[in-house]
Design a protein around this motif. Structure first.
Motif, PDB file in Angstrom:
ATOM      1  N   ASP A 224      19.061 -14.037  39.140  1.00  0.00           N
ATOM      2  CA  ASP A 224      18.735 -15.630  39.278  1.00  0.00           C
ATOM      3  C   ASP A 224      19.602 -16.469  39.555  1.00  0.00           C
ATOM      4  OD1 ASP A 224      16.083 -15.029  38.170  1.00  0.00           O
ATOM      5  OD2 ASP A 224      16.396 -14.890  36.306  1.00  0.00           O
ATOM      6  N   ASP A 225      20.915 -16.060  39.450  1.00  0.00           N
ATOM      7  CA  ASP A 225      21.994 -16.742  39.915  1.00  0.00           C
ATOM      8  C   ASP A 225      22.228 -16.877  41.308  1.00  0.00           C
ATOM      9  OD1 ASP A 225      22.588 -17.025  37.114  1.00  0.00           O
ATOM     10  OD2 ASP A 225      24.375 -15.374  37.290  1.00  0.00           O
ATOM     11  N   LEU A 226      21.068 -16.334  42.023  1.00  0.00           N
ATOM     12  CA  LEU A 226      21.521 -16.357  43.632  1.00  0.00           C
ATOM     13  C   LEU A 226      20.539 -17.493  43.994  1.00  0.00           C
ATOM     14  CD1 LEU A 226      21.195 -12.357  44.289  1.00  0.00           C
ATOM     15  CD2 LEU A 226      22.962 -13.820  44.823  1.00  0.00           C
ATOM     16  N   ARG A 227      19.954 -18.316  43.218  1.00  0.00           N
ATOM     17  CA  ARG A 227      19.132 -19.341  43.603  1.00  0.00           C
ATOM     18  C   ARG A 227      20.093 -20.277  44.492  1.00  0.00           C
ATOM     19  NH1 ARG A 227      14.277 -20.315  41.211  1.00  0.00           N
ATOM     20  NH2 ARG A 227      13.931 -18.629  39.535  1.00  0.00           N
ATOM     21  N   GLY A 228      19.592 -20.866  45.721  1.00  0.00           N
ATOM     22  CA  GLY A 228      20.248 -21.720  46.630  1.00  0.00           C
ATOM     23  C   GLY A 228      21.587 -21.206  47.020  1.00  0.00           C
ATOM     24  N   ILE A 229      21.399 -19.915  47.674  1.00  0.00           N
ATOM     25  CA  ILE A 229      22.723 -19.480  48.222  1.00  0.00           C
ATOM     26  C   ILE A 229      23.624 -20.211  49.308  1.00  0.00           C
ATOM     27  CG2 ILE A 229      23.717 -17.580  49.657  1.00  0.00           C
ATOM     28  CD1 ILE A 229      21.469 -15.508  48.602  1.00  0.00           C
ATOM     29  N   HIS A 230      24.790 -20.429  49.278  1.00  0.00           N
ATOM     30  CA  HIS A 230      25.345 -21.620  50.041  1.00  0.00           C
ATOM     31  C   HIS A 230      25.472 -20.705  51.451  1.00  0.00           C
ATOM     32  CE1 HIS A 230      26.458 -24.189  46.914  1.00  0.00           C
ATOM     33  NE2 HIS A 230      27.074 -23.323  46.152  1.00  0.00           N
ATOM     34  N   ASN A 231      25.611 -21.504  52.279  1.00  0.00           N
ATOM     35  CA  ASN A 231      25.878 -21.340  53.659  1.00  0.00           C
ATOM     36  C   ASN A 231      27.021 -20.225  53.940  1.00  0.00           C
ATOM     37  OD1 ASN A 231      24.454 -21.195  55.993  1.00  0.00           O
ATOM     38  ND2 ASN A 231      25.083 -23.028  57.147  1.00  0.00           N
ATOM     39  N   ARG A 232      28.008 -20.655  53.257  1.00  0.00           N
ATOM     40  CA  ARG A 232      28.988 -19.746  53.729  1.00  0.00           C
ATOM     41  C   ARG A 232      28.804 -18.533  52.791  1.00  0.00           C
ATOM     42  NH1 ARG A 232      33.943 -18.557  50.405  1.00  0.00           N
ATOM     43  NH2 ARG A 232      35.837 -18.044  51.958  1.00  0.00           N
ATOM     44  N   ASP A 233      28.309 -18.049  51.982  1.00  0.00           N
ATOM     45  CA  ASP A 233      27.938 -17.066  51.379  1.00  0.00           C
ATOM     46  C   ASP A 233      26.914 -15.991  52.044  1.00  0.00           C
ATOM     47  OD1 ASP A 233      29.513 -17.149  49.071  1.00  0.00           O
ATOM     48  OD2 ASP A 233      28.099 -17.769  47.690  1.00  0.00           O
ATOM     49  N   ARG A 234      25.949 -17.144  52.695  1.00  0.00           N
ATOM     50  CA  ARG A 234      24.958 -16.449  53.386  1.00  0.00           C
ATOM     51  C   ARG A 234      25.647 -15.690  54.654  1.00  0.00           C
ATOM     52  NH1 ARG A 234      21.385 -16.063  57.266  1.00  0.00           N
ATOM     53  NH2 ARG A 234      22.691 -17.420  58.315  1.00  0.00           N
ATOM     54  N   THR A 235      26.663 -16.329  55.278  1.00  0.00           N
ATOM     55  CA  THR A 235      27.266 -15.804  56.264  1.00  0.00           C
ATOM     56  C   THR A 235      28.096 -14.509  56.138  1.00  0.00           C
ATOM     57  OG1 THR A 235      27.714 -18.073  57.146  1.00  0.00           O
ATOM     58  CG2 THR A 235      28.856 -16.505  58.511  1.00  0.00           C
ATOM     59  N   LYS A 236      28.929 -14.780  54.852  1.00  0.00           N
ATOM     60  CA  LYS A 236      29.387 -13.353  54.287  1.00  0.00           C
ATOM     61  C   LYS A 236      28.637 -12.407  54.149  1.00  0.00           C
ATOM     62  CE  LYS A 236      32.264 -12.287  50.349  1.00  0.00           C
ATOM     63  NZ  LYS A 236      32.812 -12.895  48.939  1.00  0.00           N
ATOM     64  N   LEU A 237      27.462 -12.452  53.515  1.00  0.00           N
ATOM     65  CA  LEU A 237      26.557 -11.494  53.317  1.00  0.00           C
ATOM     66  C   LEU A 237      25.814 -11.076  54.299  1.00  0.00           C
ATOM     67  CD1 LEU A 237      25.626 -10.612  50.523  1.00  0.00           C
ATOM     68  CD2 LEU A 237      23.641 -12.303  50.640  1.00  0.00           C
ATOM     69  N   GLU A 238      25.397 -11.661  55.275  1.00  0.00           N
ATOM     70  CA  GLU A 238      25.142 -11.164  56.642  1.00  0.00           C
ATOM     71  C   GLU A 238      26.044 -10.174  57.296  1.00  0.00           C
ATOM     72  OE1 GLU A 238      21.931 -13.237  59.308  1.00  0.00           O
ATOM     73  OE2 GLU A 238      24.140 -13.679  60.357  1.00  0.00           O
ATOM     74  N   LYS A 239      27.488 -10.492  57.263  1.00  0.00           N
ATOM     75  CA  LYS A 239      28.380  -9.534  57.964  1.00  0.00           C
ATOM     76  C   LYS A 239      28.570  -8.322  57.106  1.00  0.00           C
ATOM     77  CE  LYS A 239      32.954  -9.575  59.542  1.00  0.00           C
ATOM     78  NZ  LYS A 239      34.469  -9.865  59.292  1.00  0.00           N
ATOM     79  N   CYS A 240      28.267  -8.400  55.846  1.00  0.00           N
ATOM     80  CA  CYS A 240      28.459  -7.250  54.934  1.00  0.00           C
ATOM     81  C   CYS A 240      27.040  -6.304  55.086  1.00  0.00           C
ATOM     82  CB  CYS A 240      28.562  -7.590  53.545  1.00  0.00           C
ATOM     83  SG  CYS A 240      29.895  -8.506  53.359  1.00  0.00           S
TER      84      CYS A 240
END
Length: 834
Positions: A224-240
């Motif tokens: 539930d803490d993942l609501r509204g993933i920031h863009n920076r986090d999304r980029t980091k996540l995509e890379k991982c």
């Protein structure tokens, strides 16, 4: 008679030191095939990964009853009896599809062709020192390696030469866990083959639901803490997550689960990611409800994209088990990894013995057919513990001459052999006065000065200027200001900037070293801020060891009579190392760094350095001739004599590269000497030092070990598990703090100085007491240790690096060589890298 090796034959066996018996992680090969082995080339069409190749070949193997063939998973198959079809055969193999959701079974074409016969008898001649190594012998040993890997490859996850099992796996945090691995490799030794078996551990992705993995990756307590993933986090996540294998779970029965690779993430959540169905736009959440009657729990998460713009909500994806985690571990993961791998010698030895049960050589039908048998007991070998050298401090010390015990000593009652003078210096405090009040800083500096003076340094300037600096930026400007203040106050060129740092982060430290080494050209000494408030004598003493050497002092020295090779005639010791960029496509175009350090005095204590940046991942040092020439000139300017002998320790060369490194690098060393004077021909000994190997020693008797249960400092082995006839030895020179010690492997490739086993082993061990920045014997000979330090420091001389986060993208490709600044020439003649 032609020599049986292009390198150096073992001159004799060492005798110095008291004999002991050790266990080692080698298992004797009691029998291996002496008859010929048949080599077949195999092509499987269409091309598939090795894991599937093995399954296909296993089905094909059933066509040849009674023949157990071993397969490397790619192109090579070996048998002890020839296949019944003559020279070539084509087969069709239909795979009973195990993950088919109504998919048609696939058919593969296999072409098998006999290409060679391997003569195994030649291996015996080599082991007995009657024949040199040949491509036939190397192939024969390689076949035996494939034989011992053949069965475990089908039963375990394999990465390189190591098999991993998730039994007893442990979480490292961030969706990553550690698995226990078993390494095995066949090694030729005098008169027999042995299998070297060791433990290894590596990181794998946790095979959890993808949503859980994402929450852990982003350090969230719950999904539930993942609501509204920031863009920076999304980029980091995509890379991982890119290329991670997953399977879908929304189609019910297990049989229909397909495996996919993640190609990217959507920019929008599942509730607003739309695609077209029957000419109408529909979002993913609605589509899943309409099609599968599944209401998404987490419609706010982005979708994953798999091939050809196919979208899947994260919550219907699970991570496929057994995927190797290739990225750099963060600080917390590294800490947990060390806890998992750091085992005392006795428990490591027990686990290695149990490993023989896991690998189960006895009931291996492939080994049985090849007539290959292995002892179940670890080898017990002869070793010696070399005598400890005598150390000298300044005659004014209460304890100026002594023999260290267990490879350790301290600075109590001792003054440096040569104390340096510190007259012009200043202090940069990276943090505000609120955190680092002036009173605390001055108290720390007073304590540091007292310790320096107690250990024999001379500090006429006891009130250096102190400046608070911003740790976030403008570091170059701040250091220049601090440097100017030091010079103005002392009316002489600044010798040192003392820097007080707020944390252990790499980026500030790296920038200080870049500016000090390459812009200003001044030695810097960094100190952790936390040590200022609890001033410990021991900590100050460790800092003094470094400062004294950076300023040209000498902390201690070994009794000259115990290093006759260096003291009898002018001799230079050199150490060379090459560090490569971390693996991975994002590092394409990033260079390797080569460093050579060389001793500059008759006590082999003071060193100078030379550095070059060269093509990434190239092992041979391309500009070695110029580097050696620089160092020989510095030696001549320092000592007024040319060295008559060169002892060159070369780090990090694998056996496969011995020939090329020896040929190219000794040629460069000789060329450097010739370029200084046509008649100048010092005698050269070239020794490779290897630390990346899997040999470990375990005392058979507690008396022969130290307090951690490891072998004593000075343990040397030059029989039973070494090369059949070349000049090599293992030396464990250091006392260990924790875990199981790793000895160093020294292998002599050229020896114009005609060492015998005792003289080289003793000299190498004694030198390990000459390392300037600690009061303990070190694990690797100092010239090489210093070359490592110089390489590591040179990495900080690149501008534009991001040192903060292992997950941030690296600098762009091809940003290459020019970004590394050169160390100031005067600094290279000092031990600035300490």
């Amino acid at each position: 008679m032609a020599s049986i090796t292009e390198f150096v034959k073992r001159p004799d066996f060492g005798r110095v030191g008291h004999p002991i018996r050790l266990r080692t992680n080698y298992f004797e090969v009691i029998a291996f095939p002496s008859s010929n082995i048949y080599h077949y080339d195999i092509v499987i069409i269409p091309e598939v990964p090795p894991t599937l190749n093995r399954k296909i070949f296993q089905v094909a193997e059933n066509s040849f009853p009674g023949i157990r063939a071993v397969f490397d998973g790619r192109r090579n198959v070996y048998t002890i009896r020839p296949f019944p079809f003559g020279d070539a055969q084509a087969l069709d193999v239909t795979m009973p599809e195990d993950n088919a959701g109504g998919r048609t079974p696939r058919t593969f074409k296999i072409m098998i062709r006999r290409v060679a016969v391997i003569n195994m008898e030649e291996i015996n001649r080599f082991l007995n020192g009657r024949g040199s190594i040949s491509s036939n012998i190397l192939t024969g040993i390689m076949v035996l390696n494939i034989l011992i890997h053949n069965k475990p490859s089908k039963e375990h996850i394999k990465v390189g030469r190591v098999f991993y099992t998730n039994q007893g796996s442990r979480s490292l945090s961030g969706g990553v866990e550690v698995w226990q691995g078993y390494f095995q490799s066949i090694r030729p030794t005098p008169r027999k083959l042995m299998i070297n078996v060791d433990l290894h551990a590596t990181a794998f992705y946790e095979s959890d639901s993808l949503v859980q993995l994402v929450a852990k990756k982003l350090n969230k307590k719950s999904v539930d803490d993942l609501r509204g993933i920031h863009n920076r986090d999304r980029t980091k996540l995509e890379k991982c997550l890119k290329n991670l294998k997953i399977f879908d779970t929304h189609r019910g029965e297990v049989a229909s689960r397909r495996r996919f690779r993640i190609s990217k993430l959507t920019n929008t959540p599942a509730s607003s990611t739309k695609f077209e169905v029957n000419g109408q736009q529909i979002d993913i959440a609605t589509y899943f409800f309409n099609t599968y009657n599944k209401r998404l729990q987490y419609p706010f998460l982005p979708c994953i994209v798999i091939r050809r713009e196919t979208y899947l909500p994260m919550e219907v994806c699970n991570v496929v088990e057994g995927q190797h985690y290739m990225r750099k571990l963060n600080e917390r993961q590294t800490e947990n990894m060390i806890k998992f791998t750091c085992q005392p010698p006795s428990s490591r030895a027990n686990k290695i013995s149990q490993c023989i049960e896991v690998l189960n050589y006895r009931l291996n039908e492939y080994m049985q057919q090849f007539g290959f048998r292995v002892s179940n007991e670890m080898a017990i070998i002869q070793a010696r513990v070399l005598p400890t050298p005598t150390l000298h401090y300044h005659p004014a010390s209460k304890e100026d001459t002594f023999i260290p015990k267990d490879g350790l000593w301290n600075l109590r009652n001792k003054k440096f052999a040569t104390g340096a003078t510190l007259g012009s210096w200043s202090c940069a405090v990276f943090g505000s006065e609120r955190y680092y009040p002036m009173g605390a800083i001055q108290k720390f500096i007073r304590e540091l000065i007292t310790t320096c003076q107690d250990t024999g340094m001379n500090i006429p300037n006891k009130n250096p200027p102190i400046q608070h600096c911003n740790p976030q930026g403008g570091i170059e400007t701040a250091l220049r200001q601090v440097w100017v203040k030091a010079g103005n106050l002392a009316k002489s060129k600044p010798q040192l900037i003392l820097c007080i740092l707020p944390n252990t982060g790499v980026s500030l430290y790296a920038e200080i070293k870049r500016v000090g080494d390459t812009v200003i050209g001044v030695a810097s000494q960094c100190v952790q801020g936390k040590h200022m408030f609890t001033v410990k004598k021991q900590y100050c003493a460790n800092v003094c060891l470094k400062i004294n050497v950076k300023l040209g002092g000498m902390n201690s020295f070994i009794n000259p009579s115990q290093m006759p090779f260096i003291t009898q005639r002018p001799t230079i010791l050199m150490g060379a190392s090459v560090t490569h960029p971390a693996p991975g496509a994002e590092n394409m175009g990033r260079p390797s760094i080569a460093a050579v350090t060389a001793s500059m005095d008759a006590k082999a204590y003071r060193y100078a350095a030379s550095i070059r940046v060269q093509t990434g991942r190239q092992e041979v040092i391309s500009d070695l001739a110029e580097m050696v020439k620089e160092l020989l000139k510095t030696f001549y300017m320092t000592c007024g004599r040319k060295p008559e002998r060169i002892l060159f320790y070369r780090d990090g060369v694998s056996e496969g590269q011995f020939s090329i490194v020896l040929k190219d690098e000794t040629k460069s060393i000789k060329e450097a000497c010739r370029s200084l004077d046509e008649k100048y021909k010092p005698t050269i000994t070239f020794v490779v030092v290897q630390k990346r190997h899997h040999t470990r020693f375990f005392p058979t008797n507690a008396r022969d070990g130290d307090r951690t249960g490891n072998c004593s400092s000075g343990t040397v082995v030059d029989s039973t598990i070494v090369h059949p006839f070349e000049f090599d030895f293992y030396l464990q020179s250091h006392p260990n703090l924790q875990g199981t010690s790793r000895p160093m492997h020294y292998h002599v490739l050229l020896d114009e100085n005609v060492f015998n086993a005792d003289s080289l082993q003793t000299l190498t061990y004694n030198l390990c007491y000459n390392f300037a920045r600690c009061t303990r014997a070190v694990s690797i000979v100092p010239p090489v240790y210093y070359a490592h330090l110089v390489c590591a420091r040179a990495r900080f001389h690149a501008s534009g690096e991001n040192w903060s986060d292992p997950d941030t993208p690296d600098t762009p490709e091809g940003a290459g060589v020019a970004r590394y600044a050169a160390v100031k020439t005067e600094l290279l003649k000092t031990m600035y890298f300490m």
